[in-house]
Design a protein around this motif. Structure first.
Motif, PDB file in Angstrom:
ATOM      1  N   THR A 181       0.818  -1.217   0.000  1.00  0.00           N
ATOM      2  CA  THR A 181       0.000   0.000   0.000  1.00  0.00           C
ATOM      3  C   THR A 181       0.849   1.263   0.000  1.00  0.00           C
ATOM      4  OG1 THR A 181      -1.771  -1.194   1.111  1.00  0.00           O
ATOM      5  CG2 THR A 181      -1.855   1.211   1.210  1.00  0.00           C
ATOM      6  N   LYS A 182       1.961   1.280   0.729  1.00  0.00           N
ATOM      7  CA  LYS A 182       2.786   2.495   0.789  1.00  0.00           C
ATOM      8  C   LYS A 182       3.341   2.857  -0.582  1.00  0.00           C
ATOM      9  CE  LYS A 182       4.300   2.303   5.574  1.00  0.00           C
ATOM     10  NZ  LYS A 182       5.433   2.218   6.475  1.00  0.00           N
ATOM     11  N   LEU A 183       3.921   1.891  -1.282  1.00  0.00           N
ATOM     12  CA  LEU A 183       4.462   2.169  -2.622  1.00  0.00           C
ATOM     13  C   LEU A 183       3.335   2.449  -3.601  1.00  0.00           C
ATOM     14  CD1 LEU A 183       6.847   2.472  -4.512  1.00  0.00           C
ATOM     15  CD2 LEU A 183       6.883  -0.025  -4.788  1.00  0.00           C
ATOM     16  N   TYR A 184       2.246   1.733  -3.466  1.00  0.00           N
ATOM     17  CA  TYR A 184       1.080   1.952  -4.329  1.00  0.00           C
ATOM     18  C   TYR A 184       0.571   3.389  -4.201  1.00  0.00           C
ATOM     19  CZ  TYR A 184      -3.687   1.259  -6.135  1.00  0.00           C
ATOM     20  OH  TYR A 184      -4.858   1.359  -6.830  1.00  0.00           O
ATOM     21  N   ASP A 185       0.389   3.857  -2.956  1.00  0.00           N
ATOM     22  CA  ASP A 185      -0.085   5.230  -2.735  1.00  0.00           C
ATOM     23  C   ASP A 185       0.932   6.250  -3.244  1.00  0.00           C
ATOM     24  OD1 ASP A 185      -2.458   4.340  -1.652  1.00  0.00           O
ATOM     25  OD2 ASP A 185      -1.830   4.614   0.441  1.00  0.00           O
ATOM     26  N   TYR A 186       2.217   5.964  -3.051  1.00  0.00           N
ATOM     27  CA  TYR A 186       3.257   6.863  -3.561  1.00  0.00           C
ATOM     28  C   TYR A 186       3.148   6.996  -5.079  1.00  0.00           C
ATOM     29  CZ  TYR A 186       7.802   8.231  -5.386  1.00  0.00           C
ATOM     30  OH  TYR A 186       8.798   8.842  -6.110  1.00  0.00           O
ATOM     31  N   LEU A 187       3.025   5.866  -5.776  1.00  0.00           N
ATOM     32  CA  LEU A 187       2.956   5.896  -7.242  1.00  0.00           C
ATOM     33  C   LEU A 187       1.671   6.551  -7.733  1.00  0.00           C
ATOM     34  CD1 LEU A 187       4.469   2.405  -8.090  1.00  0.00           C
ATOM     35  CD2 LEU A 187       5.527   4.652  -8.451  1.00  0.00           C
ATOM     36  N   LYS A 188       0.572   6.338  -7.023  1.00  0.00           N
ATOM     37  CA  LYS A 188      -0.661   7.030  -7.391  1.00  0.00           C
ATOM     38  C   LYS A 188      -0.454   8.544  -7.291  1.00  0.00           C
ATOM     39  CE  LYS A 188      -4.561   5.719  -5.578  1.00  0.00           C
ATOM     40  NZ  LYS A 188      -5.647   5.107  -4.779  1.00  0.00           N
ATOM     41  N   GLY A 189       0.229   8.972  -6.220  1.00  0.00           N
ATOM     42  CA  GLY A 189       0.528  10.397  -6.070  1.00  0.00           C
ATOM     43  C   GLY A 189       1.390  10.931  -7.192  1.00  0.00           C
ATOM     44  N   VAL A 190       2.348  10.123  -7.635  1.00  0.00           N
ATOM     45  CA  VAL A 190       3.222  10.516  -8.754  1.00  0.00           C
ATOM     46  C   VAL A 190       2.398  10.697 -10.028  1.00  0.00           C
ATOM     47  CG1 VAL A 190       5.054   9.644 -10.289  1.00  0.00           C
ATOM     48  CG2 VAL A 190       5.335   9.500  -7.809  1.00  0.00           C
ATOM     49  N   VAL A 191       1.495   9.754 -10.302  1.00  0.00           N
ATOM     50  CA  VAL A 191       0.663   9.821 -11.504  1.00  0.00           C
ATOM     51  C   VAL A 191      -0.268  11.026 -11.439  1.00  0.00           C
ATOM     52  CG1 VAL A 191      -1.156   8.644 -12.814  1.00  0.00           C
ATOM     53  CG2 VAL A 191       0.838   7.360 -12.001  1.00  0.00           C
ATOM     54  N   ILE A 192      -0.879  11.253 -10.291  1.00  0.00           N
ATOM     55  CA  ILE A 192      -1.781  12.402 -10.138  1.00  0.00           C
ATOM     56  C   ILE A 192      -1.021  13.707 -10.319  1.00  0.00           C
ATOM     57  CG2 ILE A 192      -3.188  13.663  -8.450  1.00  0.00           C
ATOM     58  CD1 ILE A 192      -4.037  10.855  -7.378  1.00  0.00           C
ATOM     59  N   ALA A 193       0.167  13.807  -9.740  1.00  0.00           N
ATOM     60  CA  ALA A 193       0.968  15.024  -9.873  1.00  0.00           C
ATOM     61  C   ALA A 193       1.388  15.249 -11.324  1.00  0.00           C
ATOM     62  CB  ALA A 193       2.201  14.940  -8.972  1.00  0.00           C
ATOM     63  N   SER A 194       1.607  14.178 -12.069  1.00  0.00           N
ATOM     64  CA  SER A 194       2.021  14.324 -13.477  1.00  0.00           C
ATOM     65  C   SER A 194       0.894  14.848 -14.347  1.00  0.00           C
ATOM     66  CB  SER A 194       2.533  12.993 -14.033  1.00  0.00           C
ATOM     67  OG  SER A 194       1.464  12.093 -14.251  1.00  0.00           O
ATOM     68  N   LYS A 195      -0.347  14.740 -13.859  1.00  0.00           N
ATOM     69  CA  LYS A 195      -1.505  15.208 -14.621  1.00  0.00           C
ATOM     70  C   LYS A 195      -2.054  16.518 -14.076  1.00  0.00           C
ATOM     71  CE  LYS A 195      -2.698  10.556 -15.975  1.00  0.00           C
ATOM     72  NZ  LYS A 195      -3.644   9.463 -15.942  1.00  0.00           N
ATOM     73  N   ALA A 196      -1.397  17.057 -13.055  1.00  0.00           N
ATOM     74  CA  ALA A 196      -1.856  18.308 -12.445  1.00  0.00           C
ATOM     75  C   ALA A 196      -1.502  19.481 -13.342  1.00  0.00           C
ATOM     76  CB  ALA A 196      -1.211  18.475 -11.071  1.00  0.00           C
ATOM     77  N   SER A 197      -1.962  20.637 -12.949  1.00  0.00           N
ATOM     78  CA  SER A 197      -1.624  21.848 -13.691  1.00  0.00           C
ATOM     79  C   SER A 197      -0.932  22.805 -12.735  1.00  0.00           C
ATOM     80  CB  SER A 197      -2.901  22.483 -14.237  1.00  0.00           C
ATOM     81  OG  SER A 197      -2.594  23.641 -14.973  1.00  0.00           O
ATOM     82  N   PRO A 198       0.331  23.088 -12.894  1.00  0.00           N
ATOM     83  CA  PRO A 198       1.270  22.564 -13.888  1.00  0.00           C
ATOM     84  C   PRO A 198       1.693  21.139 -13.535  1.00  0.00           C
ATOM     85  CG  PRO A 198       2.434  24.012 -12.397  1.00  0.00           C
ATOM     86  CD  PRO A 198       0.978  24.051 -11.988  1.00  0.00           C
ATOM     87  N   PRO A 199       1.989  20.328 -14.552  1.00  0.00           N
ATOM     88  CA  PRO A 199       2.363  18.933 -14.290  1.00  0.00           C
ATOM     89  C   PRO A 199       3.747  18.809 -13.659  1.00  0.00           C
ATOM     90  CG  PRO A 199       2.476  19.417 -16.636  1.00  0.00           C
ATOM     91  CD  PRO A 199       1.946  20.641 -15.971  1.00  0.00           C
ATOM     92  N   VAL A 200       3.882  17.839 -12.794  1.00  0.00           N
ATOM     93  CA  VAL A 200       5.169  17.509 -12.187  1.00  0.00           C
ATOM     94  C   VAL A 200       5.723  16.334 -12.984  1.00  0.00           C
ATOM     95  CG1 VAL A 200       6.314  16.705 -10.087  1.00  0.00           C
ATOM     96  CG2 VAL A 200       4.371  18.276  -9.928  1.00  0.00           C
ATOM     97  N   SER A 201       6.973  16.458 -13.424  1.00  0.00           N
ATOM     98  CA  SER A 201       7.527  15.376 -14.247  1.00  0.00           C
ATOM     99  C   SER A 201       7.806  14.142 -13.384  1.00  0.00           C
ATOM    100  CB  SER A 201       8.799  15.829 -14.958  1.00  0.00           C
ATOM    101  OG  SER A 201       9.792  16.128 -14.017  1.00  0.00           O
ATOM    102  N   ILE A 202       7.691  12.988 -14.022  1.00  0.00           N
ATOM    103  CA  ILE A 202       7.930  11.709 -13.349  1.00  0.00           C
ATOM    104  C   ILE A 202       9.407  11.376 -13.489  1.00  0.00           C
ATOM    105  CG2 ILE A 202       7.370   9.246 -13.361  1.00  0.00           C
ATOM    106  CD1 ILE A 202       4.645   9.958 -14.533  1.00  0.00           C
ATOM    107  N   SER A 203      10.038  10.979 -12.393  1.00  0.00           N
ATOM    108  CA  SER A 203      11.454  10.630 -12.440  1.00  0.00           C
ATOM    109  C   SER A 203      11.661   9.410 -13.334  1.00  0.00           C
ATOM    110  CB  SER A 203      11.989  10.337 -11.036  1.00  0.00           C
ATOM    111  OG  SER A 203      11.499   9.097 -10.578  1.00  0.00           O
ATOM    112  N   THR A 204      12.868   9.235 -13.822  1.00  0.00           N
ATOM    113  CA  THR A 204      13.201   8.104 -14.685  1.00  0.00           C
ATOM    114  C   THR A 204      12.951   6.781 -13.966  1.00  0.00           C
ATOM    115  OG1 THR A 204      14.870   9.455 -15.785  1.00  0.00           O
ATOM    116  CG2 THR A 204      15.033   7.066 -16.085  1.00  0.00           C
ATOM    117  N   ASN A 205      13.334   6.703 -12.700  1.00  0.00           N
ATOM    118  CA  ASN A 205      13.127   5.467 -11.937  1.00  0.00           C
ATOM    119  C   ASN A 205      11.638   5.155 -11.764  1.00  0.00           C
ATOM    120  OD1 ASN A 205      15.898   5.116 -11.580  1.00  0.00           O
ATOM    121  ND2 ASN A 205      15.906   6.399  -9.759  1.00  0.00           N
ATOM    122  N   ASP A 206      10.860   6.165 -11.423  1.00  0.00           N
ATOM    123  CA  ASP A 206       9.424   5.950 -11.268  1.00  0.00           C
ATOM    124  C   ASP A 206       8.771   5.594 -12.595  1.00  0.00           C
ATOM    125  OD1 ASP A 206       9.656   6.492  -8.577  1.00  0.00           O
ATOM    126  OD2 ASP A 206       8.856   8.542  -8.716  1.00  0.00           O
TER     127      ASP A 206
END
Length: 190
Positions: free
Chosen positions: A45-70
């Motif tokens: 759940t911890k990694l899952y929630d982290y990755l969901k946050g990464v995906v949501i942030a990448s679609k925000a305005s302004p978008p946050v870029s996703i790191s290469t590792n993620d």
């Protein structure tokens, strides 16, 4: 936390036997539950929630870029997720639940596949999902220092000799000490 799929439904349709004629709105619930159940179960759940946050942030305005590792991890997860989605959607594609009850969809000049053929196809779909999920596990264990939310030592990627396999051989022992490993090693290496 808001919903965020690790894949697009277009990607799902383009990379699986599901074609574009299947309504994406019928696939979304299966993609969502496959992500919630199968993906979260493996990565935690911890990694899952982290990755969901990464995906949501990448679609925000302004978008946050996703790191290469993620991005690499999400690509591995996406490959497993598409096959788990197909596996979960498979029973519902030709059968629908409508206000009159459960109905079977039949098109012109089409016949339904036999149960044996459907079962074989379902097994192949699940095998692909599991194979891709094993790639995710190996990636996470190899790069576990990148994800503090995931602990590789909780995963044992070696074969579990205490369970049955599809080979028809079952080890009915309660502990690892009960199994004569030299016999098992000799048996499988011969």
């Amino acid at each position: 936390m808001a919903n965020a799929l690790f894949l697009s439904l277009t990607y799902l349709q383009n990379n699986t036997p599901l074609n574009a004629n299947i309504d994406a709105s019928e696939l979304y619930p299966h993609a969502k539950t496959a992500e919630d159940i199968h993906i979260q179960e493996v990565i935690g759940t911890k990694l899952y929630d982290y990755l969901k946050g990464v995906v949501i942030a990448s679609k925000a305005s302004p978008p946050v870029s996703i790191s290469t590792n993620d991005r690499t991890l999400l690509e591995h997860l996406r490959n497993a997720l598409i096959w788990y989605t197909v596996y979960d959607a498979f029973p519902f594609i030709g059968t629908k639940i409508r206000n009159i009850g459960v109905v079977q969809q039949n098109g012109d000049n089409l016949t339904n596949a036999s149960d044996a053929k459907e079962n074989k196809l379902e097994d192949k779909i699940l095998n692909k999902a599991v194979a891709y999920m094993n790639i995710v596990k190996r990636y996470l264990c190899e790069y576990d220092s990148l994800y503090s939310e995931f602990k590789c030592d909780s995963w044992n990627l070696n074969p579990n000799l205490l369970t049955s396999t599809n080979s028809g051989i079952a080890f009915e022992r309660s502990t690892k000490e009960d199994i004569d490993y030299n016999y098992v090693k000799k048996w499988f290496n011969s």
